[in-house]
Scaffold this active site. Structure first.
Site, PDB file in Angstrom:
ATOM      1  N   CYS A  30       0.477   1.447   0.695  1.00 56.35           N
ATOM      2  CA  CYS A  30       0.025   0.067   0.542  1.00 56.35           C
ATOM      3  C   CYS A  30       0.793  -0.948   1.406  1.00 56.35           C
ATOM      4  O   CYS A  30       0.561  -1.043   2.596  1.00 56.35           O
ATOM      5  CB  CYS A  30       0.052  -0.325  -0.930  1.00 56.35           C
ATOM      6  SG  CYS A  30      -1.004  -1.747  -1.333  1.00 56.35           S
ATOM      7  N   LYS A  90       7.873   4.840  -1.745  1.00 53.00           N
ATOM      8  CA  LYS A  90       7.484   3.630  -0.999  1.00 53.00           C
ATOM      9  C   LYS A  90       8.715   2.843  -0.553  1.00 53.00           C
ATOM     10  O   LYS A  90       9.582   2.490  -1.368  1.00 53.00           O
ATOM     11  CB  LYS A  90       6.593   2.769  -1.891  1.00 53.00           C
ATOM     12  CG  LYS A  90       6.038   1.514  -1.248  1.00 53.00           C
ATOM     13  CD  LYS A  90       5.143   0.805  -2.259  1.00 53.00           C
ATOM     14  CE  LYS A  90       4.558  -0.483  -1.707  1.00 53.00           C
ATOM     15  NZ  LYS A  90       3.753  -1.183  -2.747  1.00 53.00           N
ATOM     16  N   GLU A 120      -3.099   4.486  -4.288  1.00 51.84           N
ATOM     17  CA  GLU A 120      -1.857   4.080  -4.940  1.00 51.84           C
ATOM     18  C   GLU A 120      -2.106   4.003  -6.447  1.00 51.84           C
ATOM     19  O   GLU A 120      -3.223   3.722  -6.896  1.00 51.84           O
ATOM     20  CB  GLU A 120      -1.408   2.715  -4.413  1.00 51.84           C
ATOM     21  CG  GLU A 120      -0.060   2.251  -4.942  1.00 51.84           C
ATOM     22  CD  GLU A 120       0.361   0.898  -4.395  1.00 51.84           C
ATOM     23  OE1 GLU A 120       1.577   0.639  -4.360  1.00 51.84           O
ATOM     24  OE2 GLU A 120      -0.514   0.093  -3.999  1.00 51.84           O
TER      25      GLU A 120
END
Length: 275
Positions: free
Chosen positions: A153, A112, A40
Site C-alpha cells: 500500500c 511494511k 492488504e
C-alpha cells in the site's frame, strides 16, 4: 505466466474473510493462474486498535494462514497474502505479507516499511506507527521465470524502494492495498503506472473495495500494469472479484533495453542552497 489479483471487501472476522477469499483463490487457480495476490489486511480489517488486539492471532500456528498454505499446496500455485496484522512483543503489530510456494511452504515474509503518519488539515492526526512497527528489510523472492518484489500500500509512494527491488532482480512488483476512495481516485493509477515505468517491471495490485464493516470505504480497481506503463487488466469497480493477467519476461527485458534507467542511474550529493 498467468497471474491473478483478488479484490476483497474484508470485515472484522478472520473466518468470514477466509470464507470470502477461498472460493476466489480456487477460481483463480482453475483459471490457470500460477501466482495469486490478495489485498492488504485480507484476513482482518480492524475497526480500531482494541478490536485488532482482540482478534489478531500469533504468527506461529496462525489458523487462517495454515488453511491458505493448504490451498497453495492443493492447487499447486503461489499464494501471496497481501498483508495481515501480526502481534509483536512490544504491543504493536507488523503489517506482514506472506508468500506461499506451490508446495505450501512459506517462501517469503515482508513487513511494511513505510507507515502513514500525518497531520491533515481539518482531520485528526493519523499515526499508523502507534499501532504498527515498520519493517526494515526490502524483500524479493523467486517466482518461476520472474522475481517478485514485495511491498504494501503506502510503500507505493516511495520510488526508492522499487528501485532497490528492481536492482535486486525484481521483475514483478506486488502492491496489495486498502486505498481510500479520494486518494484512489486521485493517485492509484498514476502511482502504479509510474512504479512500472521507472523500473521497467510488471506491477500487480490487489485492492480492498467498497464499504467495510469498520466504517471505511476503499477504492477497489485492482489492476495489472506492464513494464511500459500500460494498464493491461483492471477490475474497474469496487466489488469483490478476480483479476487475471498474462505476463511475459521478454516484455521486461524489452522495456529495460529501450529505457535503461536502472543502468543509467547515478548517485549524487544532495542540493546545497547557493548564494
Amino acid at each position: 505466466m498467468k497471474i491473478a489479483a483478488i479484490q476483497m471487501r474484508s470485515g472484522l472476522d478472520p473466518e468470514e474473510n477466509l470464507a470470502q477469499l477461498e472460493p476466489m483463490l480456487i477460481e483463480a487457480a482453475q483459471s490457470g493462474a500460477e501466482y495469486v495476490l490478495t489485498p492488504e489486511v485480507s484476513l482482518i480489517f480492524p475497526e480500531n486498535r482494541e478490536q485488532l488486539r482482540s482478534v489478531a492471532a500469533p504468527f506461529e500456528g496462525h489458523p487462517q494462514l495454515a488453511r491458505i498454505s493448504s490451498l497453495a499446496r492443493e492447487h499447486g500455485i503461489f499464494v501471496h497474502v497481501g498483508s495481515l496484522p501480526i502481534p509483536l512483543e512490544d504491543g504493536r503489530f507488523a503489517n506482514r505479507s506472506v508468500l506461499f510456494s506451490k508446495d505450501g511452504a512459506q517462501l517469503a515474509l515482508y513487513d511494511k516499511i513505510h507507515l502513514f503518519d500525518a497531520d491533515i488539515s481539518g482531520l485528526n492526526a493519523y499515526r499508523e506507527s502507534a499501532t504498527y512497527r515498520a519493517g526494515e528489510q526490502a524483500v524479493v523472492a523467486p517466482l518461476g521465470r520472474f522475481t517478485l518484489g514485495l511491498s504494501i500500500c503506502y510503500d507505493m509512494r516511495f520510488p526508492r524502494l522499487y528501485n532497490s527491488l528492481a536492482n535486486s532482480g525484481a521483475t514483478l512488483m506486488a502492491v496489495p492495498a486498502a486505498f481510500t476512495v479520494p486518494t484512489g481516485e486521485a493517485h492509484w493509477h498514476v502511482l502504479l503506472r509510474a512504479r512500472a515505468i521507472e523500473t521497467g517491471s510488471y506491477v500487480i495490485a490487489a485492492a480492498q473495495g467498497g464499504a467495510h464493516p469498520n466504517g471505511r470505504s476503499t477504492y477497489g480497481h485492482s489492476l495489472a500494469v506492464d513494464p511500459w506503463g500500460r494498464v493491461v487488466a483492471e477490475l474497474a469497480h469496487d466489488r469483490p472479484g478476480v483479476l487475471l493477467a498474462e505476463i511475459d519476461p521478454a516484455a521486461v527485458a524489452e522495456a529495460r533495453a529501450r529505457i535503461p534507467a536502472l543502468v543509467n542511474a547515478r548517485d549524487f550529493a544532495p542540493a546545497d542552497l547557493q548564494g
